[in-house]
Motif scaffolding. Structure first.
Motif, PDB file in Angstrom:
ATOM      1  N   ALA A 127      60.971 -15.240 -24.167  1.00 43.89           N
ATOM      2  CA  ALA A 127      61.102 -13.848 -24.605  1.00 43.89           C
ATOM      3  C   ALA A 127      60.189 -12.939 -23.801  1.00 43.89           C
ATOM      4  O   ALA A 127      60.580 -11.833 -23.397  1.00 43.89           O
ATOM      5  CB  ALA A 127      60.804 -13.744 -26.099  1.00 43.89           C
ATOM      6  N   ALA A 128      58.964 -13.405 -23.532  1.00 47.27           N
ATOM      7  CA  ALA A 128      58.036 -12.605 -22.720  1.00 47.27           C
ATOM      8  C   ALA A 128      58.581 -12.412 -21.311  1.00 47.27           C
ATOM      9  O   ALA A 128      58.485 -11.323 -20.737  1.00 47.27           O
ATOM     10  CB  ALA A 128      56.669 -13.288 -22.670  1.00 47.27           C
ATOM     11  N   LEU A 129      59.175 -13.464 -20.760  1.00 50.00           N
ATOM     12  CA  LEU A 129      59.781 -13.373 -19.426  1.00 50.00           C
ATOM     13  C   LEU A 129      60.944 -12.378 -19.444  1.00 50.00           C
ATOM     14  O   LEU A 129      61.082 -11.554 -18.531  1.00 50.00           O
ATOM     15  CB  LEU A 129      60.259 -14.749 -18.972  1.00 50.00           C
ATOM     16  N   ALA A 130      61.768 -12.448 -20.473  1.00 48.46           N
ATOM     17  CA  ALA A 130      62.904 -11.528 -20.573  1.00 48.46           C
ATOM     18  C   ALA A 130      62.427 -10.076 -20.616  1.00 48.46           C
ATOM     19  O   ALA A 130      62.969  -9.208 -19.915  1.00 48.46           O
ATOM     20  CB  ALA A 130      63.725 -11.856 -21.822  1.00 48.46           C
ATOM     21  N   ARG A 131      61.409  -9.815 -21.394  1.00 47.25           N
ATOM     22  CA  ARG A 131      60.898  -8.435 -21.482  1.00 47.25           C
ATOM     23  C   ARG A 131      60.327  -7.989 -20.143  1.00 47.25           C
ATOM     24  O   ARG A 131      60.501  -6.839 -19.726  1.00 47.25           O
ATOM     25  CB  ARG A 131      59.837  -8.352 -22.577  1.00 47.25           C
ATOM     26  N   ARG A 132      59.640  -8.906 -19.460  1.00 47.23           N
ATOM     27  CA  ARG A 132      59.024  -8.564 -18.166  1.00 47.23           C
ATOM     28  C   ARG A 132      60.090  -8.216 -17.126  1.00 47.23           C
ATOM     29  O   ARG A 132      59.870  -7.367 -16.258  1.00 47.23           O
ATOM     30  CB  ARG A 132      58.176  -9.748 -17.689  1.00 47.23           C
ATOM     31  N   THR A 133      61.245  -8.876 -17.211  1.00 48.14           N
ATOM     32  CA  THR A 133      62.300  -8.646 -16.226  1.00 48.14           C
ATOM     33  C   THR A 133      63.351  -7.646 -16.718  1.00 48.14           C
ATOM     34  O   THR A 133      64.389  -7.466 -16.078  1.00 48.14           O
ATOM     35  CB  THR A 133      62.983  -9.979 -15.845  1.00 48.14           C
ATOM     36  N   GLY A 134      63.094  -7.007 -17.860  1.00 43.39           N
ATOM     37  CA  GLY A 134      63.987  -5.959 -18.349  1.00 43.39           C
ATOM     38  C   GLY A 134      65.227  -6.461 -19.056  1.00 43.39           C
ATOM     39  O   GLY A 134      66.206  -5.719 -19.187  1.00 43.39           O
ATOM     40  N   ASP A 135      65.210  -7.710 -19.522  1.00 42.43           N
ATOM     41  CA  ASP A 135      66.372  -8.270 -20.209  1.00 42.43           C
ATOM     42  C   ASP A 135      66.293  -7.997 -21.712  1.00 42.43           C
ATOM     43  O   ASP A 135      65.210  -7.877 -22.284  1.00 42.43           O
ATOM     44  CB  ASP A 135      66.446  -9.791 -19.996  1.00 42.43           C
ATOM     45  N   LEU A 136      67.441  -7.947 -22.332  1.00 43.95           N
ATOM     46  CA  LEU A 136      67.526  -7.806 -23.780  1.00 43.95           C
ATOM     47  C   LEU A 136      67.210  -9.155 -24.434  1.00 43.95           C
ATOM     48  O   LEU A 136      67.630 -10.204 -23.942  1.00 43.95           O
ATOM     49  CB  LEU A 136      68.943  -7.363 -24.176  1.00 43.95           C
ATOM     50  N   VAL A 137      66.487  -9.137 -25.547  1.00 42.53           N
ATOM     51  CA  VAL A 137      66.254 -10.333 -26.344  1.00 42.53           C
ATOM     52  C   VAL A 137      66.981 -10.154 -27.674  1.00 42.53           C
ATOM     53  O   VAL A 137      66.760  -9.158 -28.376  1.00 42.53           O
ATOM     54  CB  VAL A 137      64.754 -10.595 -26.593  1.00 42.53           C
ATOM     55  N   VAL A 138      67.859 -11.107 -27.997  1.00 42.53           N
ATOM     56  CA  VAL A 138      68.619 -11.060 -29.250  1.00 42.53           C
ATOM     57  C   VAL A 138      68.262 -12.292 -30.068  1.00 42.53           C
ATOM     58  O   VAL A 138      68.356 -13.425 -29.586  1.00 42.53           O
ATOM     59  CB  VAL A 138      70.141 -11.036 -28.997  1.00 42.53           C
ATOM     60  N   TRP A 139      67.856 -12.074 -31.297  1.00 43.90           N
ATOM     61  CA  TRP A 139      67.470 -13.145 -32.214  1.00 43.90           C
ATOM     62  C   TRP A 139      68.609 -13.375 -33.205  1.00 43.90           C
ATOM     63  O   TRP A 139      69.161 -12.422 -33.757  1.00 43.90           O
ATOM     64  CB  TRP A 139      66.200 -12.766 -32.970  1.00 43.90           C
ATOM     65  N   VAL A 140      68.948 -14.646 -33.429  1.00 45.72           N
ATOM     66  CA  VAL A 140      70.051 -14.993 -34.322  1.00 45.72           C
ATOM     67  C   VAL A 140      69.547 -15.998 -35.357  1.00 45.72           C
ATOM     68  O   VAL A 140      68.859 -16.965 -35.007  1.00 45.72           O
ATOM     69  CB  VAL A 140      71.236 -15.595 -33.544  1.00 45.72           C
ATOM     70  N   LEU A 141      69.884 -15.762 -36.616  1.00 49.22           N
ATOM     71  CA  LEU A 141      69.528 -16.673 -37.697  1.00 49.22           C
ATOM     72  C   LEU A 141      70.797 -17.204 -38.354  1.00 49.22           C
ATOM     73  O   LEU A 141      71.780 -16.478 -38.505  1.00 49.22           O
ATOM     74  CB  LEU A 141      68.683 -15.953 -38.752  1.00 49.22           C
ATOM     75  N   HIS A 142      70.755 -18.462 -38.774  1.00 48.73           N
ATOM     76  CA  HIS A 142      71.892 -19.057 -39.486  1.00 48.73           C
ATOM     77  C   HIS A 142      71.694 -18.899 -40.985  1.00 48.73           C
ATOM     78  O   HIS A 142      70.611 -19.142 -41.511  1.00 48.73           O
ATOM     79  CB  HIS A 142      72.041 -20.539 -39.145  1.00 48.73           C
TER      80      HIS A 142
END
Length: 199
Positions: free
Chosen positions: A36-51
């Motif tokens: 998630a930290a890498l995604a934020r650093r590279t400008g990517d969206l982070v999506v969290w999914v729960l079952h």
């Protein structure tokens, strides 16, 4: 932003089950946080999914209090949190709409269980035309009982049964069947190193 990290079912529900004692990667939250930290650093969206399994009375029933992100996870403000009731993260959520609205065509996928909700999401995403990467060491799963194993086995009985498929073997087989067909296979370390090289 043309890429998203999809974090699937890294939730307290799993730790509330006795089988968590046999999970392959009990420290999965640390690797997910790194991704998630890498995604934020590279400008990517982070999506969290729960079952979620409303009305089931089990650990995936929202009434249990366990349908929440593992407490170690670091979700940033504004990052979407979706609840699903199917194995894949698309069918019962607005995930595809969310990705389409943001022009995202590339996905990195991680989470729990490797061969179940994670693999099913990877396959559906591939069929929908996304370029998918499975971050295999940021997934975890449990040993899988044989189809003829008695119901209600204890963890000890499951592990003692020679027909049980070990968790590491489940992950290895999942990687084999997805690689080159439905997804590229990566590790957290390799993705971090590649991002550092581009920086």
């Amino acid at each position: 932003m043309s890429r998203a990290l999809i974090v699937i079912d890294v939730q307290e529900s799993f730790r509330a089950r006795p089988l968590w004692a046999a999970t392959l990667e009990p420290g999965i939250a640390d690797r997910v946080n790194r991704l998630a930290a890498l995604a934020r650093r590279t400008g990517d969206l982070v999506v969290w999914v729960l079952h979620s399994e409303p009305g089931s009375g089990g650990v995936f029933d929202p009434e249990s209090g366990h349908v929440r992100l593992m407490e170690e996870l670091e979700r940033a403000d504004g990052e979407p949190l979706l609840h699903k009731t199917s194995h894949n993260a698309f069918t019962t959520t607005r995930l595809q709409q969310l990705l389409t609205q943001r022009g995202i065509r590339e996905l990195r996928v991680c989470g729990i269980r490797t061969e179940q909700c994670v693999e099913t999401t990877v396959r559906v995403a591939s069929d929908l035309g996304y370029d998918v990467t499975l971050v295999v060491d940021a997934t975890t799963t449990d040993p899988v009982p044989h189809r003829d194993a008695p119901a209600g086995q204890s963890v000890e009985e499951l592990l003692a049964d020679p027909r049980t498929l070990p968790a590491a073997e489940v992950v290895r087989r999942t990687e084999y069947v997805l690689a080159g067909r439905f997804a590229a296979i990566e590790t957290v370390g390799r993705l971090e190193a590649a991002a550092d090289d581009r920086a």
